[in-house]
Design a protein around this motif. Structure first.
Motif, mmCIF file in Angstrom:
data_model
loop_
_atom_site.group_PDB
_atom_site.id
_atom_site.type_symbol
_atom_site.label_atom_id
_atom_site.label_comp_id
_atom_site.label_asym_id
_atom_site.label_seq_id
_atom_site.Cartn_x
_atom_site.Cartn_y
_atom_site.Cartn_z
ATOM 1 N N TYR A 85 0.822 -1.209 0.000
ATOM 2 C CA TYR A 85 0.000 0.000 0.000
ATOM 3 C C TYR A 85 0.858 1.261 0.000
ATOM 4 O O TYR A 85 2.028 1.251 0.371
ATOM 5 C CB TYR A 85 -0.939 0.038 1.218
ATOM 6 C CG TYR A 85 -0.220 0.417 2.488
ATOM 7 C CD1 TYR A 85 -0.183 1.746 2.904
ATOM 8 C CD2 TYR A 85 0.445 -0.527 3.260
ATOM 9 C CE1 TYR A 85 0.494 2.104 4.062
ATOM 10 C CE2 TYR A 85 1.116 -0.177 4.407
ATOM 11 C CZ TYR A 85 1.140 1.150 4.811
ATOM 12 O OH TYR A 85 1.813 1.513 5.948
ATOM 13 N N ALA A 86 0.230 2.354 -0.423
ATOM 14 C CA ALA A 86 0.795 3.692 -0.277
ATOM 15 C C ALA A 86 -0.377 4.635 -0.049
ATOM 16 O O ALA A 86 -1.422 4.505 -0.687
ATOM 17 C CB ALA A 86 1.571 4.108 -1.522
ATOM 18 N N ILE A 87 -0.208 5.551 0.874
ATOM 19 C CA ILE A 87 -1.222 6.570 1.140
ATOM 20 C C ILE A 87 -0.607 7.931 0.838
ATOM 21 O O ILE A 87 0.463 8.268 1.349
ATOM 22 C CB ILE A 87 -1.709 6.518 2.600
ATOM 23 C CG1 ILE A 87 -2.319 5.147 2.892
ATOM 24 C CG2 ILE A 87 -2.708 7.649 2.870
ATOM 25 C CD1 ILE A 87 -2.633 4.899 4.348
ATOM 26 N N ILE A 88 -1.287 8.676 -0.010
ATOM 27 C CA ILE A 88 -0.822 10.007 -0.397
ATOM 28 C C ILE A 88 -1.770 11.031 0.215
ATOM 29 O O ILE A 88 -2.996 10.926 0.078
ATOM 30 C CB ILE A 88 -0.808 10.168 -1.943
ATOM 31 C CG1 ILE A 88 -0.073 9.009 -2.614
ATOM 32 C CG2 ILE A 88 -0.221 11.528 -2.326
ATOM 33 C CD1 ILE A 88 1.381 8.860 -2.255
ATOM 34 N N LYS A 89 -1.208 12.016 0.884
ATOM 35 C CA LYS A 89 -1.976 13.103 1.489
ATOM 36 C C LYS A 89 -1.477 14.408 0.858
ATOM 37 O O LYS A 89 -0.276 14.682 0.882
ATOM 38 C CB LYS A 89 -1.756 13.128 2.998
ATOM 39 C CG LYS A 89 -2.438 14.282 3.711
ATOM 40 C CD LYS A 89 -2.126 14.223 5.203
ATOM 41 C CE LYS A 89 -2.695 15.398 5.940
ATOM 42 N NZ LYS A 89 -2.327 15.362 7.374
ATOM 43 N N ILE A 90 -2.404 15.180 0.313
ATOM 44 C CA ILE A 90 -2.035 16.399 -0.393
ATOM 45 C C ILE A 90 -2.805 17.595 0.163
ATOM 46 O O ILE A 90 -4.026 17.536 0.331
ATOM 47 C CB ILE A 90 -2.350 16.285 -1.904
ATOM 48 C CG1 ILE A 90 -1.633 15.091 -2.529
ATOM 49 C CG2 ILE A 90 -1.978 17.579 -2.629
ATOM 50 C CD1 ILE A 90 -2.015 14.827 -3.981
ATOM 51 N N TYR A 91 -2.077 18.658 0.420
ATOM 52 C CA TYR A 91 -2.670 19.966 0.705
ATOM 53 C C TYR A 91 -1.582 21.010 0.553
ATOM 54 O O TYR A 91 -0.392 20.684 0.459
ATOM 55 C CB TYR A 91 -3.330 20.011 2.087
ATOM 56 C CG TYR A 91 -2.384 19.967 3.268
ATOM 57 C CD1 TYR A 91 -2.090 21.115 3.988
ATOM 58 C CD2 TYR A 91 -1.796 18.776 3.674
ATOM 59 C CE1 TYR A 91 -1.240 21.082 5.078
ATOM 60 C CE2 TYR A 91 -0.944 18.727 4.755
ATOM 61 C CZ TYR A 91 -0.671 19.877 5.456
ATOM 62 O OH TYR A 91 0.187 19.839 6.530
#
Length: 113
Positions: A85-91
């Protein structure tokens, strides 16, 4: 026809602009696939998406590609990954919220797979 955000370039943000409203976020959310909007504080939103892979190496290869895109765009997401898995968080850190560049980056990340 939906605008292809992946053809645009992220614009560096040093603050001084308002973060997107929830209405603007919802408009842009229609232009990306499978991203979720989360609220960390009142009216401070970010995007996340979890990607699934067959093993650790595939996750790592994906994360490295995300890193290359982030460097090229000058816009850096928070990334966590592990086996499968990979979780990407963008802001946009400078405005503690979302702007068009966040959705552009999300669209570019989606093009990796």
């Amino acid at each position: 026809m939906t605008e292809d955000l992946s053809s645009k370039k992220c614009v560096p943000c040093e603050g001084g602009i308002p973060a997107f409203t929830i209405e603007q976020i919802n408009d842009y959310l229609r232009k990306v696939d499978g991203w979720v909007v989360n609220e960390k504080e009142e009216n401070k939103f970010f995007l996340t998406k979890e990607f699934k892979f067959k093993d650790f190496v595939s996750s790592q290869v994906f994360v490295n590609k995300v890193g290359e895109i982030a460097e090229n765009e000058g816009h850096h997401p928070d990334i966590s990954f592990g086996w499968g898995y990979a979780i990407i968080k963008i802001y946009t850190h400078a405005i503690q919220g979302l702007a068009e560049s966040d959705f552009i980056l999300a669209s570019k990340v989606d093009k990796i797979q």
